[in-house]
Design an enzyme around this catalytic site. Structure first.
Site, PDB file in Angstrom:
ATOM      1  CG  ASP A 144      99.930 109.466  47.456  1.00 37.44           C
ATOM      2  OD1 ASP A 144      99.681 109.113  46.281  1.00 37.44           O
ATOM      3  OD2 ASP A 144     100.407 110.277  47.999  1.00 37.44           O
ATOM      4  CG  HIS A 220      92.307 111.153  42.265  1.00 36.67           C
ATOM      5  ND1 HIS A 220      92.592 112.312  41.497  1.00 36.67           N
ATOM      6  CD2 HIS A 220      93.145 111.484  43.587  1.00 36.67           C
ATOM      7  CE1 HIS A 220      92.983 113.283  42.237  1.00 36.67           C
ATOM      8  NE2 HIS A 220      93.434 112.720  43.686  1.00 36.67           N
ATOM      9  CB  SER A 331      90.581 105.453  55.892  1.00 33.10           C
ATOM     10  OG  SER A 331      89.851 104.565  56.427  1.00 33.10           O
TER      11      SER A 331
END
Length: 362
Positions: A144, A220, A331
């Site tokens: 995200d 991911h 981050s």
């Protein structure tokens, strides 16, 4: 003679300033000023007004680096692991949810009392159906976040935000041996960028994704690829929010980061997890030897680890959408990869994106 005596201290004692007080006052005031500047820039961008680039001077970067962000991040990490009393969990997590706009309906466990400490709450897992993985496109978003920049790499420079660049070689470090990555040997004298491109007619592309504190903190695999090598750069832990990325040139080269390199069906592929303030912990699930934000490090140093061995000639195979790692708070993820010239991004700079959504395809 009956008047009371007034005892006063010397002026130099009353107004004596200690270095700590000066540091707190100047640092706090400067941080507040920068926040106000960032707010003004965001308002101008919302109105569609192009904001001129204003880079930090050397003394401003040095002043920022003097702040003990690594120590503060380690302290924050330990605080996050303190188990909260059951009665305190809901008020604390609710405040965080309200502040950063967290959508708990997507969480695999919605009950706030389930999370024993802040660290568990930050690293919460999502429901399987919350992030469907796009099967139609070759590269998906690994996390995200917000798209800061994307496009072709040109002249060995990569844009961290529009108009502010960093060196490709400084960011990735010296070229990994072609034998380890199974790549062809580049002709001597070629630029660093040309050494990474392994197939005739291909180009090098990049994409920068910023994870805010309220975003899902795991990342991911963005495609099917093989991870051959890990390079860990200890470094600073400055903030990487878009305002700071617009202000400090080569911000990502200053900060601690973990560079994973390997190959996919079109050639070179890399994913870099960049650390930030309060994000001293970067975890890669298949790499148990990785330890980030150690108390001491040598400036400009890095350490390498190869996943290629006599028993494992293929490295670490990753499937698109597979769990790869996590941050402690939020981050930046930087993708740098090789692809044919007809590769197209399906993005807009500044847009919000979620893990599993399309980044680009052929």
């Amino acid at each position: 003679t009956d008047r009371k005596k007034l005892h006063t201290a010397p002026v130099r004692q009353v107004f004596r300033l200690r270095p700590f007080h000066v540091l707190v006052a100047t640092g706090g005031g400067y941080a507040g000023y920068k926040k106000y500047e960032d707010y003004k820039l965001e308002e101008l961008e919302k109105r569609g007004i192009e904001v001129p680039v204003k880079l930090a001077s050397e003394w401003e970067v040095a002043l920022y680096k003097s702040v003990p962000t690594r120590l503060l991040s380690r302290a924050w990490g330990r605080l996050n692991q303190v188990e909260l009393p059951t009665w305190l969990r809901k008020p604390v997590y609710s405040l965080y949810i309200w502040t950063f706009g967290v959508n708990m309906k997507e969480a695999a466990v919605e009950d706030l009392h389930h999370y024993r400490n802040l660290s568990e709450f930050f690293r919460r897992k999502l429901k399987p159906q919350a992030r469907p993985v796009c099967c139609l496109h070759s590269v998906i978003s690994p996390s995200d976040g917000k798209i800061l920049n994307f496009g072709q790499v040109k002249n060995c420079e990569v844009e961290q935000v529009k108009g502010v660049t960093y060196s490709l070689e400084s960011f990735l470090g010296p070229h990994v041996s072609t034998e380890e990555l199974h790549f062809r040997q580049a002709p001597p004298g070629n630029s660093f960028q040309q050494q990474l491109v392994t197939k005739e007619g291909n180009e090098l592309y990049h994409c920068v994704i910023y994870l805010a504190p309220g975003d899902y903190h795991c990342f991911h695999s963005p495609t099917d690829w093989r991870v051959s090598h890990r390079r860990h750069f200890p470094g600073s832990l400055m903030s990487v929010n878009p305002g700071v990325a617009r202000w400090i040139k080569e911000l990502f080269c200053h900060n601690e980061r973990v560079v994973l390199t390997g190959d996919w069906k079109h050639g070179f592929f890399s994913l870099t997890a960049v650390g930030a303030t309060n994000v001293g912990s970067i975890r890669i699930y298949f790499d148990q030897d990785l330890h980030t934000n150690s108390p001491s490090y040598s400036k400009g140093s890095y350490n390498d680890f190869s996943f290629i061995s006599n028993n494992n000639k293929e490295g670490i195979p990753m499937r698109k959408g597979e769990h790869l790692g996590e941050f402690n708070l939020g981050s930046t993820i930087v993708l740098i990869f090789e692809a044919p010239k007809d590769f197209k991004f399906h993005l807009k700079a500044g847009q919000k994106i979620r893990f599993g959504e399309a980044l680009g395809s052929l």
